[in-house]
Design an enzyme around this catalytic site. Structure first.
Site, PDB file in Angstrom:
ATOM      1  NE  ARG A 208      -3.203  -0.014   3.182  1.00 35.27           N
ATOM      2  CZ  ARG A 208      -3.201   0.581   4.393  1.00 35.27           C
ATOM      3  NH1 ARG A 208      -2.998  -0.276   5.142  1.00 35.27           N
ATOM      4  NH2 ARG A 208      -3.765   1.728   4.616  1.00 35.27           N
TER       5      ARG A 208
ATOM      6  CB  SER B 131      -3.538  -1.640   8.792  1.00 35.98           C
ATOM      7  OG  SER B 131      -2.211  -1.386   8.934  1.00 35.98           O
TER       8      SER B 131
HETATM    9  N1  URA Z   1      -0.912   2.885  10.814  1.00 30.13           N
HETATM   10  C1  URA Z   1      -0.985   1.517  10.287  1.00 30.13           C
HETATM   11  O1  URA Z   1      -0.544   0.621  11.025  1.00 30.13           O
HETATM   12  N2  URA Z   1      -1.509   1.006   9.268  1.00 30.13           N
HETATM   13  C2  URA Z   1      -2.369   1.939   8.572  1.00 30.13           C
HETATM   14  O2  URA Z   1      -2.732   1.407   7.462  1.00 30.13           O
HETATM   15  C3  URA Z   1      -1.969   3.385   8.916  1.00 30.13           C
HETATM   16  C4  URA Z   1      -1.416   3.653   9.862  1.00 30.13           C
END
Ligand code: URA
Length: 431
Positions: A168, A183
């Site tokens: 990403r 996430s």
């Molecule tokens: N922090 C994370 O751990 N994941 C994300 O997608 C964005 C911020």
């Protein structure tokens, strides 16, 4: 079900069923989905979204993709706080020992800097000997003896997220509420706290600047966490300026120590820490949280827990008494001056970028960080500036770096003739 069929379903705006989501996460973990396929599905999710059931399924599947920690046997509630990150955010350094002093256990698995925001682990790495990459046995022993341990991720927690996040990051697919929810929460669920409070930031220094987006993220995280059996609340907090007076690494540890040692007793940082503590203590079933939290700061018990944590993880004894002896400092310190007036607006993101420019953050994942450099005495919105009150002090490795930082920082502050009130630090609460 083929990956391309799953991608097509989402591309057309359809809903992914649990089996499709499990296949995607399995493909992420075992590498059977190519980077191109993962990126294509991530982009389809960015553009088409996911409903809350899909987000919850993705979160659970990613949480189950690796090891899951358990903290059974500790004689108190196991709690955690996670911040979406902002300039000068050293709240965890004060909050974790404060919660420990109130009877909680806080295994806090933190991250490194992301984008323009600094990371708690980089700050702690400024303390000589402190092991942010401590083995799990040492983390467990420190949590038991000090009540808290702030370290990097141990073991293989949510490895599917690690691969998805890396893809990403380079395919413009970070900004998606379902993907961010999955996430963050997959890692938190795998790390095993009994309850969680989120600090979701908005404003120029935050990763999602808009209030509406921040609120949507907070609601999504609270809802999905509850669905997964993790009691969770969120505070929405303003990041339209630096949190506290410092941004960098050693300088932020120094400021956190000043709060713990009772030398700083008011201001936005203290206010935020106390607000987060009150939510967490309430969620953990500890009554009278606000009074207990303040008492932990004024009585020195939070400071004592911090000292125990630092020593438990390999840092020096005496850090609280003489932080100046143990923490690195930069050789060049210069004031950034402005004409007389009041600060009316700050581009907090520019402060974060200036810290990176000084060497205090990274532009590549493998880059070393200079822990000594940073900004101190940073003014807030509403404060007066003038010839004897600089906007901030730049701490740099050399004159050229200080000059470059000052050139970048000057336009970050707007100064006007009228005093103005700063916005509150806590702007909303999702429970
Ligand atoms: N922090 C994370 O751990 N994941 C994300 O997608 C964005 C911020």
């Amino acid at each position: 079900m083929l990956p391309q069929e799953i991608i097509r379903t989402k591309r057309e705006g359809g809903t992914l069923d649990p089996a499709a989501i499990r296949l995607f996460v399995a493909g992420l973990s075992d590498g059977s989905w190519t980077e191109g396929q993962v990126a294509a599905l991530a982009m389809a999710i960015v553009l088409r979204g996911m409903d809350s059931a899909e987000t919850a399924q993705l979160t659970q599947a990613m949480a189950q993709s690796g090891e899951r920690l358990s903290w059974d046997g500790l004689p108190g509630p196991v709690v955690d706080k996670h911040s979406t990150g902002g300039i000068g955010d050293k709240a965890s350094l004060v909050l974790a020992p404060l919660l420990a002093a109130c009877g909680c256990y806080v295994p806090m698995l933190s991250g490194r800097g992301l984008g323009h925001t600094g990371g708690t682990l980089d700050k702690l790495d400024a303390i000589p000997g402190y092991r942010t990459a401590a083995p799990i046995e040492l983390v467990r022993a420190t949590v038991r003896s000090a009540g808290c341990a702030i370290v990097g991720q141990t073991g293989e927690l949510a490895p599917a997220d690690r691969r998805l996040y890396a893809i990403r990051d380079v395919t413009a697919t970070v900004e998606s509420i379902p993907l961010i929810t999955a996430s963050i929460l997959s890692k938190k669920l795998a790390a095993g706290p009994g309850c969680l409070v989120m600090d979701v930031k908005h404003g120029s220094g935050a990763f999602l600047p808009g209030l509406d987006e921040a609120e949507a993220l907070a609601r999504s995280i609270v809802e999905v966490a509850r669905h997964a059996g993790l009691p969770c609340r969120a505070l929405l907090t303003d990041m339209g300026m630096c949190l506290g007076r410092t941004a960098g690494n050693a300088v932020e540890v120094m400021e956190a120590i000043e709060v713990l040692a009772g030398q700083i007793t008011a201001g936005r940082l203290v206010e935020l820490v106390l607000a987060l503590a009150e939510e967490i203590l309430d969620l953990a079933g500890i009554t009278d949280g606000a009074a207990r939290a303040r008492q932990a700061l004024t009585s020195g018990t939070a400071a004592e827990r911090f000292a125990r944590m630092v020593q438990g993880l390999g840092g020096p004894s005496g850090l609280l008494e003489r932080p100046d002896v143990h923490l690195p400092s930069a050789p060049v310190v210069r004031p950034l001056l402005a004409g007389p007036g009041f600060v009316t607006r700050i581009d907090a993101r520019a402060l974060g970028l200036a810290v990176i420019g000084l060497g205090g953050g990274r532009t590549r994942p493998d880059q070393a960080v200079d822990h000594a450099v940073g900004l101190t005495d940073v003014l807030e919105v509403g404060e007066a500036t003038g010839p004897d009150r600089p906007l901030l002090m730049v701490h740099a490795r050399d004159e050229a770096a200080a000059e470059a930082a000052m050139a970048r920082l000057r336009p970050a502050f707007e100064v006007g003739p009228q005093p103005c009130a700063p916005p509150p630090v806590v702007t909303g609460r999702i429970a």
